[in-house]
Design a protein around this motif. Structure first.
Motif, short mmCIF file in Angstrom:
data_model
loop_
_atom_site.label_atom_id
_atom_site.label_comp_id
_atom_site.label_asym_id
_atom_site.label_seq_id
_atom_site.Cartn_x
_atom_site.Cartn_y
_atom_site.Cartn_z
N LYS A 41 5.46 -6.73 3.95
CA LYS A 41 5.10 -5.37 5.15
C LYS A 41 4.54 -4.80 4.62
N PHE A 42 4.52 -4.01 3.64
CA PHE A 42 4.37 -2.73 3.08
C PHE A 42 3.09 -3.17 2.25
N GLY A 43 2.16 -3.98 2.18
CA GLY A 43 0.99 -4.59 1.51
C GLY A 43 1.14 -4.90 0.49
N GLN A 44 2.30 -5.29 -0.90
CA GLN A 44 2.29 -5.20 -1.18
C GLN A 44 1.15 -6.30 -2.38
N ASN A 45 -0.13 -6.02 -3.19
CA ASN A 45 -0.61 -6.86 -3.43
C ASN A 45 -0.50 -6.01 -5.35
N PHE A 46 -0.30 -6.18 -6.40
CA PHE A 46 0.64 -4.92 -7.46
C PHE A 46 -1.41 -5.15 -8.61
N LEU A 47 -2.37 -4.75 -9.21
CA LEU A 47 -3.05 -4.80 -9.86
C LEU A 47 -2.31 -5.43 -10.88
N ILE A 48 -3.59 -6.88 -11.91
CA ILE A 48 -2.49 -7.18 -13.43
C ILE A 48 -3.82 -7.49 -13.74
N ILE A 81 -2.39 7.10 -2.28
CA ILE A 81 -1.46 6.38 -1.90
C ILE A 81 -1.38 5.41 -2.69
N GLY A 82 0.11 4.86 -2.16
CA GLY A 82 1.03 3.79 -2.80
C GLY A 82 0.76 3.50 -4.17
N PRO A 83 1.10 3.91 -4.49
CA PRO A 83 1.54 3.88 -6.52
C PRO A 83 2.60 2.24 -6.62
N GLY A 84 3.03 1.98 -5.85
CA GLY A 84 4.06 0.32 -5.89
C GLY A 84 4.49 0.82 -7.46
N ILE A 85 4.29 0.36 -8.77
CA ILE A 85 4.84 0.64 -9.90
C ILE A 85 4.39 1.61 -10.86
N LEU A 95 2.37 9.06 -2.70
CA LEU A 95 3.16 9.02 -1.21
C LEU A 95 3.76 7.56 -1.41
N GLU A 96 4.61 7.09 -1.31
CA GLU A 96 5.28 5.72 -1.76
C GLU A 96 6.49 5.10 -0.51
N ILE A 97 6.04 4.69 0.07
CA ILE A 97 6.44 4.37 1.79
C ILE A 97 7.71 3.87 1.36
N GLN A 115 7.62 8.67 1.34
CA GLN A 115 7.13 9.53 2.27
C GLN A 115 5.98 7.64 2.93
N ASP A 116 5.63 7.87 3.94
CA ASP A 116 4.77 6.80 4.72
C ASP A 116 3.62 8.14 5.27
N VAL A 117 2.61 7.33 4.49
CA VAL A 117 1.22 8.43 4.59
C VAL A 117 1.03 8.72 6.44
N MET A 118 0.85 7.90 7.05
CA MET A 118 1.26 7.77 8.05
C MET A 118 2.08 9.27 8.83
N ALA A 120 -6.39 5.32 -3.57
CA ALA A 120 -5.62 4.43 -4.29
C ALA A 120 -5.62 3.06 -4.57
N ASN A 121 -5.28 1.91 -4.31
CA ASN A 121 -5.52 0.54 -4.31
C ASN A 121 -4.76 0.41 -2.20
N LEU A 122 -5.18 0.76 -1.57
CA LEU A 122 -4.50 0.85 -0.24
C LEU A 122 -4.53 -0.48 0.58
N TYR A 159 -3.33 -3.77 3.05
CA TYR A 159 -4.65 -4.20 3.34
C TYR A 159 -4.19 -4.29 5.22
N TYR A 160 -3.15 -3.54 5.05
CA TYR A 160 -2.44 -3.59 6.93
C TYR A 160 -3.00 -2.52 8.39
N ILE A 161 -2.91 -1.51 6.82
CA ILE A 161 -3.18 0.00 7.48
C ILE A 161 -4.56 0.56 7.17
N1 SAM Z 1 -1.07 1.17 -6.72
C1 SAM Z 1 -0.99 -0.39 -6.40
C2 SAM Z 1 -1.45 -1.30 -7.61
O1 SAM Z 1 -2.36 -0.34 -7.82
O2 SAM Z 1 -0.65 -2.15 -8.40
C3 SAM Z 1 -0.23 -0.71 -4.91
C4 SAM Z 1 -1.12 -0.62 -4.72
S1 SAM Z 1 -0.36 -1.89 -3.20
C5 SAM Z 1 -1.57 -2.62 -2.43
C6 SAM Z 1 -0.08 -1.06 -2.00
C7 SAM Z 1 1.04 0.45 -2.08
O3 SAM Z 1 1.49 0.90 -0.85
C8 SAM Z 1 2.67 -0.32 -2.16
O4 SAM Z 1 2.80 0.17 -3.20
C9 SAM Z 1 3.07 0.09 -0.87
O5 SAM Z 1 5.26 -0.06 -0.63
C10 SAM Z 1 2.34 1.32 -0.47
N2 SAM Z 1 2.12 1.05 1.46
C11 SAM Z 1 2.38 0.62 2.03
N3 SAM Z 1 2.72 1.75 3.37
C12 SAM Z 1 2.34 2.87 3.09
C13 SAM Z 1 2.76 3.50 3.14
N4 SAM Z 1 2.50 3.50 4.81
N5 SAM Z 1 2.62 5.12 2.83
C14 SAM Z 1 2.48 5.50 1.83
N6 SAM Z 1 2.53 3.91 0.79
C15 SAM Z 1 2.29 2.82 1.47
#
Ligand code: SAM
Length: 292
Positions: free
Chosen positions: A23-30, A56-60, A77-79, A102-105, A128-130, A132-134
């Motif tokens: 639901k948070f669009g989590q696809n982490f870079l490998i 935006i969205g640091p993941g791990i 900013l990480e939701i 925090q939610d960037v939106m 950011a690696n954004l 995709y849902y948003i």
């Molecule tokens: N940066 C990491 C990487 O490249 O491996 C993770 C990228 S992953 C595609 C997107 C990240 O954005 C996730 O960590 C997710 O939890 C976070 N995220 C999703 N919606 C968000 C929001 N509205 N505000 C902030 N972070 C958000």
């Protein structure tokens, strides 16, 4: 610590009891080359001014660490609250980095950017690696904020990247392409195959960089009218510009719309997707004058 290693990602996530949140669009870079290339593209230093990065969205923290090595300060900013203890660990060696849960939106970007970067005499860019849902709402929020970002370097779905960088007349060119052109110059930097992520998404990705204009490239009487004109021109893609505009500008009637198109020097049978930003600006001014 190699955060792109599958075994490292699995170990750290299981130790913290965290799983991937679709639901948070989590696809982490490998793939280790990708965060390096994004950080190189985002962290451009034209002079001695200190560089701040909003992520935006640091993941791990994979991209965050690369950014922290190149920038003077990184605010991420990480939701997802569950990722915060992981980020505390993976970013422990980078005191120039802070994570905000925090939610960037929902974030007041103006206050954040002023307090964290501008008041400290820093230039600021976005990386950011954004999720995709948003993607589009985040990009529009960033550019519409009118904050003085130098560049916005983001990974997005390849199809969206094609749309955002399409030239006028191309089948991919749409309302968002024209609207974005008002705020900045968008370039497509490189493609990233789906296999570079865990879990792998269904489609490939691409990295784009938007270099924001210091001044809008066209002058219009009324900005809202420019965006209304762009929206109207793409409302019915398969129809001519005049027909497509008739929904958004029904109050002007067919003759009014035809007059505005003619006054802006455009052909009566042209389609909206052929109009450049300059064409839209002239047309918006004519429609504005008619509406007065
Ligand atoms: N940066 C990491 C990487 O490249 O491996 C993770 C990228 S992953 C595609 C997107 C990240 O954005 C996730 O960590 C997710 O939890 C976070 N995220 C999703 N919606 C968000 C929001 N509205 N505000 C902030 N972070 C958000």
């Amino acid at each position: 610590m190699r955060l792109t290693d599958l075994s490292t990602i699995r170990e750290i996530m299981s130790r913290h009891g965290v799983s991937f949140q679709k639901k948070f669009g989590q696809n982490f870079l490998i793939n280790p080359q990708v965060p390096t290339k994004i950080a190189d593209a985002a962290c451009v230093r034209p002079d001695d001014m200190p560089l701040g990065i909003l992520e935006i969205g640091p993941g791990i923290g994979t991209l965050t660490r690369e950014l922290a090595e190149r920038a003077d300060k990184v605010i991420a900013l990480e939701i997802d609250t569950a990722l915060i203890p992981i980020l505390d660990e993976t970013l422990a060696d980078f005191p120039n980095t802070s994570v905000i849960n925090q939610d960037v939106m929902k974030t007041d970007l103006t206050t954040l950017i002023e307090n964290e970067f501008l008041s400290q005499g820093m230039r600021v860019s976005v990386a950011a690696n954004l999720p995709y849902y948003i993607t589009t709402p985040i990009l529009m929020k960033l550019v519409e904020s009118r904050l003085p970002f130098e560049t916005i370097t983001v990974m997005i779905q390849k199809e969206v990247a094609q749309r955002l960088t399409a030239p006028a007349g191309d089948s991919e060119y749409g309302a968002i392409t024209a609207a974005l052109a008002y705020y900045g110059k968008t370039e497509r930097l490189f493609t990233v195959p789906a296999g570079c992520f865990l879990p792998a998404p269904k489609v490939d990705s691409a990295v784009i960089r938007i270099t924001l204009h210091k001044e809008p490239p066209v002058k219009v009487i009324d900005e809202a009218m420019l965006f209304k004109t762009i929206r109207g021109a793409f409302a019915q893609r398969r129809k001519t510009l005049a027909n497509s505009l008739s929904t958004e500008f029904s109050h002007l009637g067919r003759e009014g719309i035809a007059a505005a198109i003619a006054a802006s020097g455009l052909d009566a049978s042209i389609r909206g997707e052929r109009l450049t930003l300059e064409d839209f600006a002239r047309l918006a001014d004519e429609l504005y004058r008619l509406g007065k």
